[in-house]
Design an enzyme around this catalytic site. Structure first.
Site, mmCIF file in Angstrom:
data_model
loop_
_atom_site.group_PDB
_atom_site.id
_atom_site.type_symbol
_atom_site.label_atom_id
_atom_site.label_comp_id
_atom_site.label_asym_id
_atom_site.label_seq_id
_atom_site.Cartn_x
_atom_site.Cartn_y
_atom_site.Cartn_z
ATOM 1 N N SER A 197 0.814 -1.208 0.000
ATOM 2 C CA SER A 197 0.000 0.000 0.000
ATOM 3 C C SER A 197 0.852 1.265 0.000
ATOM 4 O O SER A 197 1.864 1.363 0.708
ATOM 5 C CB SER A 197 -0.916 0.006 1.229
ATOM 6 O OG SER A 197 -1.544 1.253 1.375
ATOM 7 N N GLN A 248 -0.087 3.910 1.360
ATOM 8 C CA GLN A 248 -0.327 4.628 2.614
ATOM 9 C C GLN A 248 0.850 4.500 3.569
ATOM 10 O O GLN A 248 1.149 5.441 4.309
ATOM 11 C CB GLN A 248 -1.619 4.149 3.265
ATOM 12 C CG GLN A 248 -2.853 4.613 2.524
ATOM 13 C CD GLN A 248 -4.137 4.307 3.259
ATOM 14 O OE1 GLN A 248 -4.133 4.002 4.452
ATOM 15 N NE2 GLN A 248 -5.246 4.375 2.561
ATOM 16 N N ASP A 276 -8.264 -0.111 -5.782
ATOM 17 C CA ASP A 276 -9.612 0.292 -5.388
ATOM 18 C C ASP A 276 -10.668 -0.183 -6.392
ATOM 19 O O ASP A 276 -11.855 -0.230 -6.063
ATOM 20 C CB ASP A 276 -9.705 1.819 -5.250
ATOM 21 C CG ASP A 276 -8.987 2.325 -4.016
ATOM 22 O OD1 ASP A 276 -8.806 1.544 -3.064
ATOM 23 O OD2 ASP A 276 -8.599 3.508 -4.006
ATOM 24 N N ARG A 318 -12.785 -7.180 1.133
ATOM 25 C CA ARG A 318 -13.390 -6.946 -0.181
ATOM 26 C C ARG A 318 -13.255 -8.126 -1.130
ATOM 27 O O ARG A 318 -13.978 -8.198 -2.130
ATOM 28 C CB ARG A 318 -12.816 -5.668 -0.811
ATOM 29 C CG ARG A 318 -13.409 -4.415 -0.212
ATOM 30 C CD ARG A 318 -13.027 -3.160 -0.962
ATOM 31 N NE ARG A 318 -13.520 -1.997 -0.223
ATOM 32 C CZ ARG A 318 -12.934 -0.817 -0.193
ATOM 33 N NH1 ARG A 318 -11.810 -0.626 -0.867
ATOM 34 N NH2 ARG A 318 -13.447 0.182 0.506
ATOM 35 N N ARG A 376 -17.466 1.097 -1.566
ATOM 36 C CA ARG A 376 -17.119 0.574 -2.884
ATOM 37 C C ARG A 376 -17.939 -0.676 -3.224
ATOM 38 O O ARG A 376 -18.270 -0.905 -4.400
ATOM 39 C CB ARG A 376 -15.623 0.291 -2.972
ATOM 40 C CG ARG A 376 -14.781 1.559 -2.786
ATOM 41 C CD ARG A 376 -13.407 1.461 -3.360
ATOM 42 N NE ARG A 376 -12.616 2.630 -2.995
ATOM 43 C CZ ARG A 376 -12.665 3.804 -3.618
ATOM 44 N NH1 ARG A 376 -13.475 3.968 -4.646
ATOM 45 N NH2 ARG A 376 -11.918 4.815 -3.207
#
Length: 456
Positions: A182, A184, A336, A367, A409
């Site tokens: 990631s 982030q 994403d 997800r 999402r």
């Protein structure tokens, strides 16, 4: 109930009933919401800069409001003017100790960026989030901040929010190897490096989104990259800048997906203007083209901040074909959009395999599992593992009733699937869409009849 057109967002608790519009038409969008990742980074950088800067075309969503609320608690003066945000910077060490706990809501990006900023302050603060965010891991940000000199204590479950952080001034620079794919983690370390005296180095595992590096360079910060290693010299003040935020590729992706799966006999062209097409974020459009969608970029340009933008233009192509999507760099460029890629793959001939997406287990939901569950509810044969989703495409879908599980999402992916079917489907628990795309219902209504229903 009638069609709702509401850019300020959906009710906090609501369901959506959706079915396709049958008429033939073309679709044009003059804009999509400002990029969420860039909005947050630009706001935080201006907040810790010297002077005043305006961030234009800011995404007005729940996540952004949470970021702004925290900065105001830290003494930053921020004012809205339409979709533009004026930020009066307080300098690297000019933030004020908050009177109470800082609540970051559901935004993991702001949580991790703010942890880094708080790590470089001379005061202590508590940081908390909502139930979904409090289940997501923070330790891969907390550990390097601790190594740099901050003292951090978990107030609940180890590795998760809420926590208490006592900053250190200055922080110590470190040389860090990535522990996750990631961006982030990279962004958090670079923000912390602003408060360190010396050179902070970060070696990423693969190329992840590079908005932080582009923005910091634009702000005049001493940062450069050499292959997979990014170097930042900290300890120096920098000045506020005006930033134009491009349209969010992750928002445009829902419109592209709705177009891609719409019956060829019902669609003309699609035009989405002024979308950010940073190559580290463009994996979804590259794969759509590979699957057979006729897609071109027009009016390509670079913003002064270094972000590329373009108009995306599509015309009906051949029947969609399956793809193999794998490799950490490729998957990071569409992380994403993996649920959407899976949804489009249901309409493609053959078996699509999406691999190396294990990071999705630690999002608002797992997800991988929730995407597979949505597809299966619509009648799509799907299987999944810890880092892979397999979609057996090319068979007709059936209307469904599905729950978003509070994941924005997942809610929007299910809504896109429903927009292709002649009979109505119901998507439950859709207030979460306000996290990232408050105008989603209005935009999707070009493709579908949508009723907003009170939640049962």
């Amino acid at each position: 109930m009638g069609l709702v057109r509401n850019r300020v967002g959906l009710p906090a608790k609501c369901d959506l009933q959706i079915k396709a519009k049958r008429e033939v038409c073309s679709f044009e969008f003059h804009s999509v919401p400002g990029d969420k990742s860039i909005s947050q980074r630009a706001i935080v950088l201006n907040a810790i800069a010297e002077g005043q800067g305006t961030v234009y075309n800011v995404l007005r969503s729940r996540d952004i409001e949470s970021c702004i609320t925290i900065l105001r608690q830290l003494g930053v003066r921020i004012a809205w003017n339409g979709d533009d945000l004026s930020v009066h910077g307080q300098g690297l060490r000019g933030l004020q100790a908050p009177a109470g706990r800082l609540e970051v809501g559901n935004t993991a990006t702001s949580a991790r960026l703010m942890l880094s900023v708080l790590a470089g302050q001379s005061f202590a603060a508590e940081l908390g989030g909502n139930a979904l965010l409090s289940a997501r891991p923070m330790d891969w940000v907390v550990q390097p901040l601790t190594d740099m000199g901050a003292v951090i204590e978990y107030l609940g479950a180890k590795g998760c929010l809420p926590l208490r952080i006592q900053g250190a001034s200055p922080l110590s620079p470190i040389d860090m190897e990535a522990t996750v794919f990631s961006a982030q983690e990279k962004s958090a370390l670079l923000f912390a490096g602003l408060y360190a005296e010396g050179i902070t180095r970060y070696r990423q595992r693969c190329q992840s989104r590079d908005h932080t590096e582009r923005l910091m360079h634009y702000f005049g910060i001493d940062i450069h990259s050499d292959n997979d290693v990014t170097f930042l010299k900290g300890g120096n003040a920098f000045y506020a800048k005006d930033v134009m935020v491009p349209g969010d590729m992750s928002s445009a992706a829902f419109l592209l997906a709705a177009y891609a799966i719409r019956g060829a006999e019902r669609k003309g062209s699609l035009l989405i203007k002024q979308v950010g097409v940073n190559p580290t974020r463009s994996g979804f459009i590259r794969l759509l083209a590979e699957m057979g969608l006729h897609l071109t970029l027009q009016a390509e340009a670079d913003l002064i901040s270094g972000e590329p933008v373009a108009d995306i233009y599509c015309t009906p192509g051949t029947r969609l074909s399956s793809v193999l999507a794998e490799g950490n760099g490729r998957i990071q460029s569409l992380i994403d959009e993996v649920p959407l890629l899976a949804a489009v793959s249901a309409f493609a001939e053959g078996d699509t395999v999406i691999r190396d997406c294990g990071e999705l287990r630690d999002k608002d939901t797992n997800r991988i599992q929730t995407t597979a569950g949505v597809l299966q509810a619509f009648g799509v044969e799907t299987s999944c593992s810890d880092d892979e989703i397999v979609i057996h495409g090319g068979r007709p879908l059936s209307p469904a009733t599905v729950d978003s599980c509070g994941d924005h999402r997942i809610a929007m992916t299910a809504a896109v699937l429903a927009s292709s079917l002649d009979e109505p489907s119901v998507i439950r628990n859709c207030g979460c869409i306000n996290v990232s795309y408050p105008g989603f219902v209005e935009d999707l209504s070009q493709f579908a009849h949508i009723d907003v229903l009170p939640a049962e």
